[in-house]
Design a protein around this motif. Structure first.
Motif, PDB file in Angstrom:
ATOM      1  N   ASP A 100       0.836  -1.204   0.000  1.00  0.00           N
ATOM      2  CA  ASP A 100       0.000   0.000   0.000  1.00  0.00           C
ATOM      3  C   ASP A 100       0.868   1.251   0.000  1.00  0.00           C
ATOM      4  O   ASP A 100       0.655   2.175  -0.802  1.00  0.00           O
ATOM      5  CB  ASP A 100      -0.923   0.010   1.218  1.00  0.00           C
ATOM      6  N   LEU A 101       1.852   1.279   0.880  1.00  0.00           N
ATOM      7  CA  LEU A 101       2.734   2.446   0.939  1.00  0.00           C
ATOM      8  C   LEU A 101       3.675   2.503  -0.253  1.00  0.00           C
ATOM      9  O   LEU A 101       3.901   3.568  -0.834  1.00  0.00           O
ATOM     10  CB  LEU A 101       3.542   2.431   2.232  1.00  0.00           C
ATOM     11  N   VAL A 102       4.226   1.354  -0.623  1.00  0.00           N
ATOM     12  CA  VAL A 102       5.184   1.324  -1.739  1.00  0.00           C
ATOM     13  C   VAL A 102       4.554   1.909  -2.995  1.00  0.00           C
ATOM     14  O   VAL A 102       5.142   2.774  -3.665  1.00  0.00           O
ATOM     15  CB  VAL A 102       5.673  -0.117  -1.985  1.00  0.00           C
ATOM     16  N   PHE A 103       3.343   1.457  -3.326  1.00  0.00           N
ATOM     17  CA  PHE A 103       2.703   1.915  -4.560  1.00  0.00           C
ATOM     18  C   PHE A 103       2.157   3.330  -4.424  1.00  0.00           C
ATOM     19  O   PHE A 103       2.143   4.092  -5.391  1.00  0.00           O
ATOM     20  CB  PHE A 103       1.586   0.959  -4.969  1.00  0.00           C
ATOM     21  N   ALA A 146       5.187   5.653  -4.889  1.00  0.00           N
ATOM     22  CA  ALA A 146       6.109   5.370  -5.992  1.00  0.00           C
ATOM     23  C   ALA A 146       6.107   6.503  -7.019  1.00  0.00           C
ATOM     24  O   ALA A 146       5.052   7.077  -7.317  1.00  0.00           O
ATOM     25  CB  ALA A 146       5.717   4.060  -6.672  1.00  0.00           C
ATOM     26  N   PRO A 147       7.276   6.858  -7.556  1.00  0.00           N
ATOM     27  CA  PRO A 147       7.331   7.896  -8.585  1.00  0.00           C
ATOM     28  C   PRO A 147       6.549   7.478  -9.829  1.00  0.00           C
ATOM     29  O   PRO A 147       6.631   6.329 -10.264  1.00  0.00           O
ATOM     30  CB  PRO A 147       8.830   8.001  -8.901  1.00  0.00           C
ATOM     31  N   SER A 190      15.260   0.637  -5.772  1.00  0.00           N
ATOM     32  CA  SER A 190      14.284   0.087  -6.711  1.00  0.00           C
ATOM     33  C   SER A 190      13.546   1.230  -7.401  1.00  0.00           C
ATOM     34  O   SER A 190      13.568   2.376  -6.929  1.00  0.00           O
ATOM     35  CB  SER A 190      13.280  -0.809  -5.985  1.00  0.00           C
ATOM     36  N   GLU A 191      12.865   0.911  -8.491  1.00  0.00           N
ATOM     37  CA  GLU A 191      12.148   1.962  -9.223  1.00  0.00           C
ATOM     38  C   GLU A 191      10.915   2.444  -8.468  1.00  0.00           C
ATOM     39  O   GLU A 191      10.311   3.457  -8.822  1.00  0.00           O
ATOM     40  CB  GLU A 191      11.751   1.473 -10.607  1.00  0.00           C
ATOM     41  N   MET A 192      10.525   1.739  -7.406  1.00  0.00           N
ATOM     42  CA  MET A 192       9.377   2.137  -6.597  1.00  0.00           C
ATOM     43  C   MET A 192       9.755   3.118  -5.494  1.00  0.00           C
ATOM     44  O   MET A 192       8.892   3.681  -4.829  1.00  0.00           O
ATOM     45  CB  MET A 192       8.732   0.905  -5.953  1.00  0.00           C
ATOM     46  N   TYR A 193      11.038   3.353  -5.290  1.00  0.00           N
ATOM     47  CA  TYR A 193      11.492   4.130  -4.127  1.00  0.00           C
ATOM     48  C   TYR A 193      11.272   5.632  -4.309  1.00  0.00           C
ATOM     49  O   TYR A 193      11.457   6.193  -5.384  1.00  0.00           O
ATOM     50  CB  TYR A 193      12.981   3.883  -3.886  1.00  0.00           C
ATOM     51  N   SER A 194      10.896   6.273  -3.188  1.00  0.00           N
ATOM     52  CA  SER A 194      10.867   7.735  -3.126  1.00  0.00           C
ATOM     53  C   SER A 194      11.172   8.148  -1.693  1.00  0.00           C
ATOM     54  O   SER A 194      10.981   7.375  -0.744  1.00  0.00           O
ATOM     55  CB  SER A 194       9.490   8.289  -3.531  1.00  0.00           C
ATOM     56  N   ALA A 233      25.283   0.427   6.117  1.00  0.00           N
ATOM     57  CA  ALA A 233      25.902   1.589   5.485  1.00  0.00           C
ATOM     58  C   ALA A 233      24.876   2.473   4.778  1.00  0.00           C
ATOM     59  O   ALA A 233      25.077   3.680   4.634  1.00  0.00           O
ATOM     60  CB  ALA A 233      26.970   1.150   4.493  1.00  0.00           C
ATOM     61  N   GLU A 234      23.782   1.859   4.307  1.00  0.00           N
ATOM     62  CA  GLU A 234      22.707   2.571   3.623  1.00  0.00           C
ATOM     63  C   GLU A 234      21.381   1.991   4.081  1.00  0.00           C
ATOM     64  O   GLU A 234      20.816   1.118   3.419  1.00  0.00           O
ATOM     65  CB  GLU A 234      22.843   2.450   2.107  1.00  0.00           C
ATOM     66  N   PRO A 235      20.832   2.451   5.200  1.00  0.00           N
ATOM     67  CA  PRO A 235      19.651   1.830   5.806  1.00  0.00           C
ATOM     68  C   PRO A 235      18.388   1.859   4.958  1.00  0.00           C
ATOM     69  O   PRO A 235      17.438   1.132   5.258  1.00  0.00           O
ATOM     70  CB  PRO A 235      19.460   2.630   7.099  1.00  0.00           C
ATOM     71  N   THR A 236      18.366   2.675   3.907  1.00  0.00           N
ATOM     72  CA  THR A 236      17.186   2.675   3.032  1.00  0.00           C
ATOM     73  C   THR A 236      17.227   1.532   2.022  1.00  0.00           C
ATOM     74  O   THR A 236      16.267   1.328   1.282  1.00  0.00           O
ATOM     75  CB  THR A 236      17.074   4.005   2.262  1.00  0.00           C
TER      76      THR A 236
END
Length: 225
Positions: free
Chosen positions: A94-97, A100-101, A152-156, A190-193
């Motif tokens: 739900d949150l990812v979509f 998403a950009p 990923s391409e879903m990240y913002s 090193a990159e928590p996201t």
């Protein structure tokens, strides 16, 4: 398929999305994290536990899209499970979509997920509703933190902020009998996201066989005693 066990058995039903469904693990080899988790109690002896995987790739909690929304299918797919003792909630789409950009590359994929975007309060309310319904059925309920998906391409950045807020609530609200902190297992120190490079399938979103095994091995089996 349902079978009659020869010894007392308790079922754990996991409702989720592609990370539960097993995307990223080797097909046909039973290496999803739920498969690995199911083998662990057998190795230690004691009461048998069976893990029922009710993951659907692309599934969401609040809105239909790929499969009926988790809130709507909960009674049929989870609470109707014979011998049910525990429910695990592991839905993060739900949150990812919602955050998403919207680009030319992602437009076609995101068009499969109609409905209004949802926010943190919506996700909290959905978790609380599922928890209440599970407890009314006499079973314990556990929640999974939403694992990273940076790269990923879903990240913002907005989606990341919402993910962190939901995870903080899952960990500290006391709304659940247990928390499976999959964010802590997968995140790169090193990159928590982002997911650690050796734990995802190459898309920075779904776990590899090693990633699924790491999730399963992190689960405290005493939650299901």
């Amino acid at each position: 398929m349902e079978v009659q066990p020869g010894t007392p058995t308790r079922a754990i039903a996991v409702i989720g999305d592609s990370r539960v469904d097993g995307m990223g693990s080797t097909p046909g080899t039973d290496r999803r994290w739920t498969d690995v988790l199911a083998r662990r109690p057998a190795a230690r002896g004691g009461q048998a536990l069976c893990v029922v995987n009710q993951g659907i790739s692309g599934n969401r909690m609040l809105t239909d899209g790929i499969g009926t929304a988790a809130l709507a299918r909960f009674d049929r797919d989870v609470l109707a499970t014979p011998g049910l003792g525990h429910v695990v909630i592991a839905v993060g789409n739900d949150l990812v979509f919602s955050f998403a950009p919207r680009t030319e590359e992602s437009a076609g994929f995101l068009s499969m997920f109609p409905g209004s975007p949802v926010g943190v309060d919506d996700i909290v309310a959905a978790h609380l509703q599922l928890a209440a319904r599970a407890r009314a059925h006499g079973v314990k309920v556990h929640a999974v933190t939403i694992a990273p998906y940076g790269g990923s391409e879903m990240y913002s950045a907005e989606g990341e902020k919402a993910r962190e807020q939901v995870n903080a609530w899952i960990r500290t609200s006391g709304a659940f009998d247990g928390v499976l902190d999959f964010d802590a297992v997968w995140r790169d120190p090193a990159e928590p996201t982002r997911i650690r490079g050796d734990l995802h399938m190459g898309d920075s979103l779904h776990g590899s066989d090693a990633g699924c095994a790491a999730l399963a091995e992190s689960v405290d089996l005493s939650l299901f005693d």
